[in-house]
Design a protein around this motif. Structure first.
Motif: not given
Length: 365
Positions: A216-227
């Motif tokens: 599971i990727i733990a990401g940040v919403s600022e770069w949600s499109e990339l993720i």
């Protein structure tokens, strides 16, 4: 009083938010503006520039964005001149913030720097800049206090603010507050655009190469499109909870490596940057490791996969050890985390720093 806070990246935004909360307990009528993100905004700061606008990585990134950087420094100077804060607080992000501190000091403002630039790792020449442009310096590692005080800088050891964040998280979250049924490996691609663009292809191959493992990727919403474009399973803006439930983690080098350790999750540290910046860094950097854990402990407690070693094959090799409960490598990493905890100490950094910031700001009036 009026406070201007400059936090240039997501970790600084988190520390800034905790600082604002504590400042307002001391100075309930505080007026706070600055550069940061949603964490600081949620604590009542007026955000004039979001930290994502400052996400410039590597030497090539700096060269390609010289005009942008010049414009940002000009905006900063104009904003503090208009706001007239009683003190300007810089949080981490040393390369950018020291230049901003120079601007603030030349304009006659009181300056305070929270989380000192890591001059012990490289570019010790910046110590003289700190001495010139910073009135009060707050450090998060015990050895830094002695080093800076010996150079005549007013320095205060306050502890590590990450401990505050981790303790707060643990106090607000139940161990059963999670609905994911399977053990998984958390993938942390970083908080900057270039870090994420570099990590995603490797993570995609890692998932393909290990169909028996849940990721599971733990990401940040600022770069949600990339993720989202990766097609991988992800959770946004819930890194601590994702990490705390993971069996192990693959973490892009930075603040997150220390957070992962404080949450007691076995990890592999990874990093890759542009070749020019890396080549220069090899010549300039004076420490043996890139992860904060290994630097603080001064030994290789967690594996570091850098540049070409940041690959699915190398990650998979280490995961085979970290995913087994009684594997000696996993057990040793957990013991090293206990030593790290002893050095970091208990919570309270944000409160102590806020008290000192308000005290010195009032003294300077």
């Amino acid at each position: 009083m009026k406070y201007f806070i400059l936090a240039g990246e997501k970790s600084g935004d988190l520390h800034g938010s905790n600082l604002i909360r504590e400042i307002k307990l001391i100075d309930p009528n505080a007026i706070i503006k600055g550069w940061g993100g949603d964490y600081m905004k949620n604590q009542g700061a007026e955000i004039l520039i979001h930290h994502t606008e400052l996400a410039i990585m590597g030497l090539l990134g700096v060269i390609q964005n010289l005009n942008k950087l010049k414009g940002l420094f000009s905006k900063f100077g104009n904003q503090i001149s208009a706001f007239k804060p009683d003190t300007v607080i810089f949080i981490d992000y040393g390369g950018f913030n020291l230049k901003a501190a120079r601007i603030a000091k030349i304009k006659g403002f009181h300056t305070q720097f929270y989380i000192a630039p890591k001059v012990w790792a490289w570019n010790k020449g910046r110590i003289e800049d700190i001495k010139k442009w910073v009135d009060q310096l707050y450090v998060i590692f015990p050895f830094e206090e002695i080093m800076f005080q010996e150079r005549g800088i007013s320095t205060h050891y306050v502890g590590n603010p990450l401990q505050d964040s981790v303790v707060q998280f643990k106090s607000q979250n139940s161990p059963t507050d999670w609905n994911h049924p399977l053990p998984f490996v958390a993938l942390l691609p970083g908080s900057r655009k270039q870090e994420i663009k570099t990590a995603i292809p490797v993570f995609k191959k890692l998932v393909a190469d290990n169909p028996q493992t849940n990721f599971i990727i733990a990401g940040v919403s600022e770069w949600s499109e990339l993720i989202k474009q990766s097609g991988l399973t992800y959770i946004l803006d819930d890194t601590y909870r994702t990490l705390s439930k993971a069996k192990a983690a693959v973490v892009t080098s930075g603040t997150a490596t220390l957070e992962t350790a404080l949450l007691k999750i076995p990890q592999i540290v990874v990093y890759k940057t542009d070749w020019l910046f890396y080549s220069l860094a090899k010549l300039l950097v004076k420490v043996k490791y890139i992860s904060l854990i290994n630097i603080i402990l001064n030994r290789k407690a967690v594996p570091e996969l850098i540049q070409t070693a940041f690959s699915s094959e190398h990650i998979s090799e280490h995961l085979t050890q970290l995913l087994v409960d009684n594997d000696p490598t996993r057990l040793k990493q957990m013991r090293d985390y206990e030593d790290l905890q002893d050095i970091i100490g208990t919570e309270g950094a944000s409160k102590k720093t806020a008290e000192l910031i308000v005290h010195y700001a009032r003294s300077a009036k």
